[in-house]
Design a protein around this motif. Structure first.
Motif, short mmCIF file in Angstrom:
data_model
loop_
_atom_site.label_atom_id
_atom_site.label_comp_id
_atom_site.label_asym_id
_atom_site.label_seq_id
_atom_site.Cartn_x
_atom_site.Cartn_y
_atom_site.Cartn_z
N ASP A 81 1.19 3.66 11.40
CA ASP A 81 0.30 4.68 11.05
C ASP A 81 1.43 5.59 10.04
N PHE A 82 0.96 5.91 8.88
CA PHE A 82 1.77 7.08 8.09
C PHE A 82 1.47 8.28 8.48
N SER A 83 2.26 9.09 8.13
CA SER A 83 2.15 10.53 8.26
C SER A 83 2.84 11.28 7.27
N GLY A 84 2.69 12.56 6.85
CA GLY A 84 3.19 13.55 5.96
C GLY A 84 4.73 13.72 6.13
N VAL A 85 5.09 13.13 7.19
CA VAL A 85 6.73 13.42 7.55
C VAL A 85 7.23 11.86 7.93
N TRP A 86 7.94 11.29 7.01
CA TRP A 86 8.30 9.97 7.25
C TRP A 86 10.06 9.94 7.25
N ASP A 87 10.66 9.01 7.99
CA ASP A 87 12.33 9.21 7.94
C ASP A 87 12.86 10.49 7.78
N GLY A 88 12.04 11.37 8.71
CA GLY A 88 12.69 12.78 9.03
C GLY A 88 12.38 13.53 7.79
N GLN A 89 11.52 12.99 6.84
CA GLN A 89 11.67 14.14 5.43
C GLN A 89 10.19 14.41 5.33
N THR A 114 0.84 -1.13 -0.24
CA THR A 114 0.13 0.09 0.01
C THR A 114 0.91 1.21 0.00
N ILE A 115 2.20 0.85 0.16
CA ILE A 115 2.74 2.28 0.43
C ILE A 115 3.10 3.40 -0.77
N PHE A 116 2.74 2.76 -1.94
CA PHE A 116 2.83 3.60 -3.35
C PHE A 116 1.59 4.37 -3.21
N VAL A 117 0.67 3.98 -2.47
CA VAL A 117 -0.69 4.99 -2.54
C VAL A 117 -0.32 6.22 -1.70
N TYR A 118 0.20 5.93 -0.57
CA TYR A 118 0.39 7.07 0.62
C TYR A 118 1.41 8.25 -0.22
N SER A 119 2.41 7.67 -0.93
CA SER A 119 3.48 8.50 -1.67
C SER A 119 2.79 9.22 -2.77
N TRP A 120 2.08 8.41 -3.39
CA TRP A 120 1.24 9.04 -4.52
C TRP A 120 0.35 9.88 -4.23
N MET A 121 -0.58 9.55 -3.31
CA MET A 121 -1.58 10.89 -2.53
C MET A 121 -0.95 12.09 -2.44
N LEU A 122 0.16 12.11 -1.72
CA LEU A 122 0.74 13.31 -1.10
C LEU A 122 1.46 13.85 -2.41
N SER A 123 2.01 13.29 -3.20
CA SER A 123 2.59 14.19 -4.58
C SER A 123 1.40 14.69 -5.29
#
Length: 397
Positions: A376-384, A95-104
């Motif tokens: 839980d995913f957030s708009g900040v991940w790995d400090g970015q 599912t991770i590509f959806v989080y990344s795609w949605m934020l972009s």
């Protein structure tokens, strides 16, 4: 090369058409509407908790919260999309590509998404929903700004997309990132890389000793989700269990109850995973730092007297727990490395957690969240901060 979207189009043609599309402004209403349609549909897939979690993250309240935080920089600023974002998704979290795609997309960008060629549980249902909504006339412009594809180890395809993009996002192991970084980006492009990470949980054994059976069951329900949603292979899933204090009765009670919880869930371990977990545990038991090894039907516990950095590379997931003890929380800083990402916790207040952060001398630990929030995913991940990296500021004087 296989294209999930657009349909019946050659990749080269799709990429050329994509580049002619004018990006959205951040948090365009059509994009927000698109996220809400996906959210409602994902929430119906109750048999796939990771997809439901994605749907919950996409709910309107969270999207509006992201927008509010994004706009706090000042209404006077002119912020626009970077252009085209190339997302390279991992194989272990489908599912991770959806989080990344949605934020972009919320940042206004065009997007090229390369998903893993490895078949993943839930991916078919996920892709079916996405493709159906991209075909919806209401979201025609989003459809024209989206390419979803998959291909094997084709450096040529990666090179073509990398040259055309303005931001490249790599989700994958260390070796995957090293390989892709050999493929040059356009000089004006930026890159976000999310390599192998290792995560841990810390529990106050005295606090655990004071809770009743109902509270313990609730704690273990959350711990189970953190560990087994992605078979302990998500970067934020806890693999090391650290006990602060030495209340042996509480620790024994915790593990016995966790065994019962897994049994209640009817969790099934694949035979290959079980064998790998056992052999890894037995190999680790030969190390002088290992004090104790306990094997059970559902999980293995390897108790360490000391924790070297290289032991993280030997973890195989599937219910293998490294275990470690510290006298006080700040002592945990002594064993943290750059690779350590998420720390879930139970039985500590913010002041104690802040003291730990202030004591860490490595790059390690980007997230500290309660047990149950590891995935839980957030708009900040790995400090970015994704929205910052996915946008640019235009200055007019």
């Amino acid at each position: 090369m296989k294209l999930f979207w657009p349909k019946n189009t050659e990749f080269e043609v799709a990429l050329e058409q994509l580049s002619t599309q004018i990006p959205y402004q951040p948090f365009d209403e059509v994009v927000v509407d698109f996220t809400q349609v996906l959210s409602k549909r994902f929430l119906r897939l109750r048999e796939k908790p990771e997809v439901v979690a994605l749907g919950f993250w996409l709910r309107k309240a969270n999207i509006k919260s992201l927008q509010t935080d994004f706009l706090q920089g000042g209404a006077e600023k002119i912020v626009r999309a970077r252009g085209t974002v190339f997302h390279i998704a991992p194989s272990n979290v489908d599912t991770i590509f959806v989080y990344s795609w949605m934020l972009s997309l919320l940042a206004g960008n065009r997007n090229v998404i390369r998903i893993s060629s490895k078949e993943q549980n839930g991916l078919t249902a996920l892709m079916q929903i996405i493709v159906e909504e991209l075909a919806n006339a209401e979201f025609e412009k989003i459809a024209k700004q989206t390419i979803i594809c998959t291909y094997g180890h084709d450096e040529n395809a990666t090179a073509v997309i990398s040259e055309a993009c303005h931001t490249r996002v790599i989700w994958g192991g260390d070796e995957t990132i090293r390989t892709i970084r050999k493929v040059p980006l356009a000089p004006f492009a930026n890159e976000l890389a999310f390599p192998d990470r290792f995560s841990l949980v810390v529990l106050n054994s005295d606090t655990v000793s004071e809770i009743d059976d109902v509270q313990l069951d609730n704690l273990l329900e959350k711990f189970y989700n953190d560990v087994f949603w992605f078979d302990q292979m998500a970067c934020s899933s806890p693999r090391l269990v650290t006990w602060c204090g030495d209340n042996k009765t509480a620790i024994h009670r915790f593990w016995m109850a966790f065994q019962q919880k897994i049994h209640q869930k009817q969790f099934k371990v694949m035979a290959a995973t079980q064998v790998l977990k056992y052999t890894t545990s037995l190999m680790l038991a030969t190390e002088r730092e290992v004090e104790k090894l306990e094997l059970s039907k559902y999980f293995s516990r390897v108790v360490f007297a000391d924790l070297s950095a290289d032991v993280r590379e030997r973890h195989c997931g599937g219910g293998l727990f490294y275990e470690f003890h510290v006298k006080k929380l700040s002592n945990l800083a002594d064993v943290l490395t750059d690779k350590d990402q998420t720390l879930t916790y139970y039985g500590f207040d913010r002041e104690e957690l802040q003291e730990l952060v202030d004591t860490i001398s490595t790059r390690g630990i980007d997230r500290i969240v309660p047990i149950g929030k590891a995935l839980d995913f957030s708009g900040v991940w790995d400090g970015q901060n994704f929205l910052t990296s996915f946008t640019r500021e235009v200055v007019i004087i």
